[in-house]
Design an enzyme around this catalytic site. Structure first.
Site: not given
Ligand code: IFM
Length: 450
Positions: A163, A355
């Site tokens: 990210e 994710e």
């Molecule tokens: O916890 C975070 C992660 O570190 C990065 N993506 C989003 C998740 C939830 O906010």
């Protein structure tokens, strides 16, 4: 059709959010260690000094992952644990920890998917300018080399940056995340450019040095637009929205993914950002645009849009009382249909959802268990949508549930619980939530029970 036979069912976490051991075993400081020391920056002044104590409990955690039947676990490496100063002297104890962790995963039948950078940037390098310094790309390549040399006999799956939109946008533009800066937009674009160069150089390092054939991607945020209805005009409006740049911020897909995969910055962004563009040296875009094996993407929600009479798209107002997670993110399962579909169409790489998951208000019930029906419903809906994309021809390789266990949710501290394993922080006891048992059945049936 259903999920392909070799589909990878995984779960994810990140070093800083679970490891703890923040000042142990020769680890250097990260920008997040500094942020946690600043009163008022993290909810309730929580810190990640201990977090889930995974640094000591990785063996138990790997066994639990095995019990759930995960095919793969997406972990990240703490850069300052391995290189306390960011470059130079390697911390043997830090590398040894990751050796032990990888071995424990493999012993439990779990493939490690390694992310090189999930936000715990070495403080020593921050003091040398961090992502604003063009050398940061070479620092990252040096770090990638150390990791690949040590782990690639057992690790084949790699992701460079997690990210970048967030660690630049939240960390350098709005200041909510470490290092807590509020820079002007020219500096933001410069930091992005350097992080993209770092990605490219790390891919080169992995490809040239890995001892087993590497499979490489990144894990950007997926900003998804969902068409309000499925007529061609509305679908086109959503597609346009997903791949356009409308703000002087980091909240878009193309400024990051286009250079990595298509070898150029998007034209609409170049026009919008023309007064703030960084210097792009000869060969930079060639360095950034390295062949990738998959399009990794983190997807939690999407924005519903329709076509605008003026051309383009407009967001549709959400229904009153729309379902929300405890992050106050809207529950929009179709994001996992339209996201994979649109990304696959544009970038033509197999999709891996790196994710997806939800924060919920979980606690231990009177029967000693953690019942989280909302999460099971959330995941069922999202996975069904992903399955639809696959049925309609999107090539998808895997899915990583965020998160394997409750953890330190950055500026929210321990207020948010994303895990399918409950962590009772005072005792460090782990309890498989109902969703973990449910996910075990999903994995065992290769998604057939969804
Ligand atoms: O916890 C975070 C992660 O570190 C990065 N993506 C989003 C998740 C939830 O906010």
């Amino acid at each position: 059709m259903g999920f392909p036979k070799d589909f990878v069912w995984g779960a994810a976490a990140a070093s800083y959010q679970i490891e703890g051991g923040a000042f142990e075993g020769g680890k250097g400081l990260s920008v997040w260690d500094m942020m946690c020391r600043t009163p008022g920056r993290i909810w309730s002044d929580n810190t990640a000094e201990v977090a889930c104590d995974h640094y000591h409990r990785y063996g138990e955690d790997a066994r639990l992952m095995g019990e759930i039947g995960l095919n793969a676990y997406r972990l990240s490496i703490s850069w300052p644990r391995v290189l306390p100063e960011g470059v130079g002297k390697v911390n043997r104890m830090g590398l040894a920890f990751y050796d032990r962790l990888i071995d424990a995963l493999l012993e439990n039948g779990i493939q490690p998917w390694v992310t090189l950078f999930h936000w715990d940037y070495p403080y020593a390098l921050y003091c040398r300018g961090g992502w604003l310094n063009r050398d940061s790309a070479d620092w990252f390549a040096e770090y990638a080399t150390v990791i690949v040399d040590r782990l690639s006999d057992r690790v084949s799956y790699w992701m460079t940056l997690n990210e970048p939109q967030c660690f630049i946008g939240l960390g350098h533009q709005t200041g909510e995340h470490a290092p807590g800066l509020k820079l002007g937009f020219a500096d933001i674009l410069l930091a992005i450019h350097h992080s993209l160069l770092a990605h490219g150089k790390a891919v080169q390092a992995i490809r040239s040095r890995a001892r087993s054939k590497p499979i490489i991607g990144a894990a950007p945020v997926g900003f998804v637009k969902i068409p309000a209805c499925e007529d061609p005009e509305t679908i086109e409006a959503a597609r346009t929205g997903m791949f356009s740049i409308t703000g002087k911020d980091c909240w878009n897909n193309t400024w990051f993914a286009d250079p990595m995969i298509l070898g150029e910055y998007p034209k609409d962004g170049m026009k919008r950002f023309k007064d703030d563009m960084p210097e792009i040296q000869t060969g930079d875009l060639e360095t950034i645009c390295q062949p990738l094996d998959f399009y990794g993407v983190n997807v939690y929600h999407g924005q519903t849009v329709r076509s605008s009479p003026k051309g383009g798209y407009v967001p549709t107002p959400s229904d009153d009382g729309h379902a929300l997670t405890t992050m106050l993110w809207q529950v929009t399962p179709d994001a996992l249909y339209w996201g994979p579909r649109f990304f696959y169409e544009r970038y033509k790489l197999p999709i891996v959802v790196t994710e997806n998951g939800m924060a919920n208000c979980d606690w231990i019930h009177l029967d000693g268990k953690v019942h989280d029906p909302q999460r099971i419903d959330f995941l069922s809906r999202y996975l069904q949508a992903y399955g639809r994309a696959i049925d309609e021809g999107v090539e998808a390789k895997g899915y990583f549930l965020w998160s394997i266990m409750d953890n330190f949710e950055w500026a929210y501290g321990y207020r948010q619980r994303f895990g399918i394993i409950y962590v009772d922080y005072p005792s460090q006891k782990r309890i498989l939530k109902d969703s973990a048992h449910w996910y075990k059945d999903v994995i065992a049936s290769n998604g057939a029970i969804l």
